[in-house]
Motif scaffolding. Structure first.
Motif, short mmCIF file in Angstrom:
data_model
loop_
_atom_site.label_atom_id
_atom_site.label_comp_id
_atom_site.label_asym_id
_atom_site.label_seq_id
_atom_site.Cartn_x
_atom_site.Cartn_y
_atom_site.Cartn_z
N MET A 89 0.84 -1.20 0.00
CA MET A 89 0.00 0.00 0.00
C MET A 89 0.88 1.25 0.00
O MET A 89 0.59 2.23 -0.71
CB MET A 89 -0.90 0.00 1.24
CG MET A 89 -1.93 -1.13 1.28
SD MET A 89 -3.50 -0.68 0.56
CE MET A 89 -4.21 0.25 1.89
N ARG A 90 1.95 1.24 0.79
CA ARG A 90 2.83 2.40 0.84
C ARG A 90 3.55 2.61 -0.49
O ARG A 90 3.77 3.75 -0.93
CB ARG A 90 3.84 2.24 1.98
CG ARG A 90 3.22 2.32 3.38
CD ARG A 90 4.29 2.48 4.44
NE ARG A 90 3.71 2.66 5.77
CZ ARG A 90 3.46 1.68 6.62
NH1 ARG A 90 3.76 0.43 6.27
NH2 ARG A 90 2.92 1.92 7.80
N GLN A 91 3.94 1.53 -1.12
CA GLN A 91 4.58 1.64 -2.44
C GLN A 91 3.64 2.26 -3.45
O GLN A 91 4.03 3.12 -4.26
CB GLN A 91 5.04 0.26 -2.90
CG GLN A 91 6.16 -0.35 -2.07
CD GLN A 91 6.47 -1.78 -2.49
OE1 GLN A 91 5.92 -2.30 -3.47
NE2 GLN A 91 7.35 -2.44 -1.73
N MET A 92 2.41 1.82 -3.43
CA MET A 92 1.42 2.37 -4.36
C MET A 92 1.17 3.85 -4.08
O MET A 92 1.05 4.66 -5.00
CB MET A 92 0.12 1.58 -4.26
CG MET A 92 0.26 0.10 -4.66
SD MET A 92 -1.22 -0.87 -4.37
CE MET A 92 -2.27 -0.28 -5.68
N ASN A 93 1.08 4.23 -2.79
CA ASN A 93 0.89 5.65 -2.44
C ASN A 93 2.05 6.50 -2.95
O ASN A 93 1.87 7.61 -3.44
CB ASN A 93 0.76 5.80 -0.93
CG ASN A 93 -0.62 5.39 -0.42
OD1 ASN A 93 -1.56 5.27 -1.20
ND2 ASN A 93 -0.74 5.19 0.88
N ASN A 94 3.26 5.98 -2.82
CA ASN A 94 4.44 6.71 -3.32
C ASN A 94 4.38 6.86 -4.83
O ASN A 94 4.76 7.90 -5.39
CB ASN A 94 5.70 5.98 -2.89
CG ASN A 94 6.95 6.72 -3.32
OD1 ASN A 94 7.28 7.78 -2.82
ND2 ASN A 94 7.67 6.14 -4.28
N SER A 95 3.89 5.82 -5.49
CA SER A 95 3.77 5.88 -6.95
C SER A 95 2.76 6.93 -7.39
O SER A 95 2.97 7.63 -8.38
CB SER A 95 3.37 4.49 -7.48
OG SER A 95 3.26 4.51 -8.89
N TYR A 96 1.67 7.05 -6.63
CA TYR A 96 0.66 8.05 -6.99
C TYR A 96 1.22 9.47 -6.95
O TYR A 96 0.82 10.34 -7.73
CB TYR A 96 -0.53 7.97 -6.01
CG TYR A 96 -1.25 6.64 -6.02
CD1 TYR A 96 -1.34 5.86 -7.17
CD2 TYR A 96 -1.85 6.16 -4.85
CE1 TYR A 96 -1.99 4.64 -7.17
CE2 TYR A 96 -2.51 4.94 -4.83
CZ TYR A 96 -2.57 4.19 -5.99
OH TYR A 96 -3.22 2.98 -5.98
N LEU A 97 2.17 9.70 -6.07
CA LEU A 97 2.73 11.04 -5.92
C LEU A 97 3.86 11.33 -6.92
O LEU A 97 4.03 12.48 -7.33
CB LEU A 97 3.26 11.24 -4.49
CG LEU A 97 2.23 11.21 -3.35
CD1 LEU A 97 2.94 11.40 -2.01
CD2 LEU A 97 1.16 12.27 -3.53
#
Length: 599
Positions: A89-97
């Motif tokens: 989930m944290r990796q995906m959040n970083n990707s969104y930014l």
């Protein structure tokens, strides 16, 4: 604290780009929790989350956990197969930014999205208290996630570490202040003290609602903002339609005027406006009025005559009632009138500066109370009375057996009504049944206090006797009187049937009713103190015997100083509330006369 599992969202860094669940109008405010920080790496955190059934789903996936967990606590309908670990989930959040292309809802989005749908983390909250800088603010004890005394997926990740609002308009900001007040009411003032208030949007991320901004909003609430109730529960807390759960929420959301941000930045007049228009706790409103009373006492000592003394107490209550009227809030207006009666009773008893809300055994109790209660000034009279009022367990009705017993116990003699409030302008500005009852009660107390009720009773007796004398001599006079009453019916708003009333005037029924009415007023004028509960008992007894009154209602309106919008029901409510105010004044005097209890 009790813990439970609930759905949350794991927002990207600085809470940017991802929206929270629900619409901003329906879900205006929210709470921020902190995850445990004791894990050395992502793998250990994912393992602990899996072991404790801390489930998480990516953005765009509708888990609907309330419908997809069976009775044994297991996921169903493919929800378990869609789980992703917190590290992912944290990796995906970083990707969104930071990435141009990324996966949302299982699909690659070329060029990205301006706003990402919320993700979902099903986690246990509660357990520990609010932990700030490694210290539980409720106990001042050091907490550590590593040794098991802090946050954990097993026992709960603690209480919220912050509260947030999703839009920056005044309606939502007031909602955030009410949410903090509710948090304080449930968990205690110490738990809520210093809790950060945030403004979170996908576009701007996190912004802090600083103390300075809070002060500016409070000033605006007192001067420029039209006061309003919580729109989500206002329709369930009205005078004639009150739901117990919604009323409980309304009471929990009352603002605390004793909060440092208010006391240091607002004048007493501004706090009175906020109390009437937006709602404030009983304790803090009573203390506000008590401080005004103390200023009046100091002014009276230096005044050459009573007319030169200040009237801070009455001015504050009038200011609060004006804002309660603008908010159409029956509960805050009633609260102000009752607490005003209580403070005015205290003012008559004491000329020295003694706190109103100091109970007889407070000095002994403070040493034993927890830190959350040590700063509260409480009295048995205030707490018990306001609890009865809020729960609609009203004090004895005038004229009832329980009221007579209560009066005989409290008659030493009973205190006179409080100093009159100028509510003429306010009464003319509302048609709300609840507010008419409150403002009518204030007028009833005023008529009792200034002696106008006694003078008008004597005038009314003469008027009724004159009508009876003319009516007994002429049927034509009675018919003409009926026609005059019918012509005025639309203005007077008196509920009466044409046929039955006409026959009452043709027969001797109207004469008999008015003879009995005159006898009741005569008896009252002979034995009643017009500034005591006995007067209200008499009026209440007269009202209870009325069915379709005409002249009798007009005369009661005249005696009490009420206008022609007050029907029998309105006058009865006003008399009952006025009796409640006098009752609690008597109870307050009785309690303050008791000797302190030794412990």
């Amino acid at each position: 604290f009790n813990s439970f599992v609930t759905s949350t969202s794991l927002l990207p860094s600085c809470a940017k780009k991802m929206r929270c669940f629900g619409s901003t109008n329906e879900y205006a405010t929210g709470a921020v929790f902190a995850l445990p920080s004791s894990f050395p790496n992502d793998a250990s955190e994912d393992h602990a989350a899996k072991r404790t059934r801390t489930w998480s789903w990516p953005s765009g996936y509708s888990a609907k956990t309330e419908f997809n967990i069976d009775h044994y606590g297991n996921l169903i309908n493919g929800r378990e197969e869609a789980l992703v670990p917190l590290s992912r989930m944290r990796q995906m959040n970083n990707s969104y930014l930071n990435d141009t292309d990324y996966v949302v809802g299982g699909r690659m989005v070329k060029g990205g999205l301006q706003t990402i749908p919320y993700n979902e983390v099903y986690v246990r909250v509660g357990g520990p208290g609010r932990i700030s800088n490694g210290v539980d603010v409720s106990t001042d004890e050091q907490c550590s996630d590593a040794n098991g005394t802090g946050r954990s997926f097993d026992n709960g990740i603690g209480l919220p570490v912050a509260l947030f609002v999703r839009e920056a308009d005044y309606g939502h900001l007031v909602s955030l202040l009410r949410t903090r007040a509710r948090f304080s009411s449930i968990f205690g003032r110490k738990m809520a003290k210093g809790i950060p208030l945030l403004y979170i949007t996908p576009e701007m991320g996190v912004r802090v609602f600083t103390d300075r901004l809070q002060s500016q909003v409070l000033k605006t609430m007192a001067w420029d903002l039209n006061p309003f109730q919580n729109p989500s529960i206002a329709h369930k807390t009205s005078f004639d339609n009150t739901s117990e759960p919604h009323l409980q929420q309304k009471l929990e959301e009352l603002l605390d005027l004793e909060d440092d941000s208010m006391k240091q930045n607002l004048t007493p007049e501004e706090m009175a406006r906020i109390a009437g228009g937006f709602g404030a706790t009983d304790d803090s409103v009573a203390q506000l009025l008590n401080d005004a009373m103390q200023r009046d006492l100091m002014s009276e000592k230096g005044a050459d005559s009573p007319d030169d003394a200040a009237h801070n107490l009455q001015d504050l209550v009038n200011e609060g009632l004006a804002f309660a009227l603008r908010a159409n809030d029956f509960h805050t207006s009633r609260q102000l009138l009752i607490l005003y009666s209580l403070v005015a009773a205290k003012k008559r008893k004491n000329s020295e500066t003694a706190p109103l809300l100091e109970s007889n055994c407070q000095s002994a109790a403070v040493a034993n109370d927890g830190p959350d209660n040590s700063g509260r000034r409480e009295s048995v009279a205030l707490q018990n009375t306001m609890k009865m009022v809020h729960n609609k367990k009203d004090l004895p009705t005038p004229g009832s057996a329980s009221s007579n017993a209560e009066l005989s116990k409290l008659y030493i003699p009973p205190p006179p009504p409080p100093p009159p409030l100028d509510t003429d302008r306010l009464r003319s500005a509302t048609n709300s049944d609840g507010l008419l009852a409150v403002l009518g009660a204030a007028q009833v107390l005023r008529a009792m206090q200034d002696g106008s009720a006694k003078r008008r009773v004597l005038e009314s007796i003469e008027s009724v006797e004159e009508w009876i004398e003319n009516g007994e001599q002429s049927v034509a006079f009675r018919v003409a009187s009926w026609r005059d009453q019918r012509a005025a019916q639309g203005d007077l708003k008196i509920a009466m049937e044409s046929d039955s009333n006409f026959m009452a005037f043709i027969s001797n029924k109207a004469i008999a009713n008015r003879k009995r009415f005159a006898e009741q007023l005569k008896a009252a004028s002979a034995v009643t103190d017009f500034d005591s509960l006995q007067f209200l008992q008499t009026i209440h007894s007269v009202l209870s015997q009325m069915n379709s009154p005409c002249l009798r209602l007009e005369l009661l309106q005249y005696i009490l100083g009420l206008d022609n919008r007050y029907s029998v029901a309105h006058v009865k409510r006003s008399v009952e509330l006025a009796a409640t105010c006098l009752n609690i004044s008597s109870e307050s005097d009785a309690l303050t006369d008791e000797k302190p209890v030794s412990q």
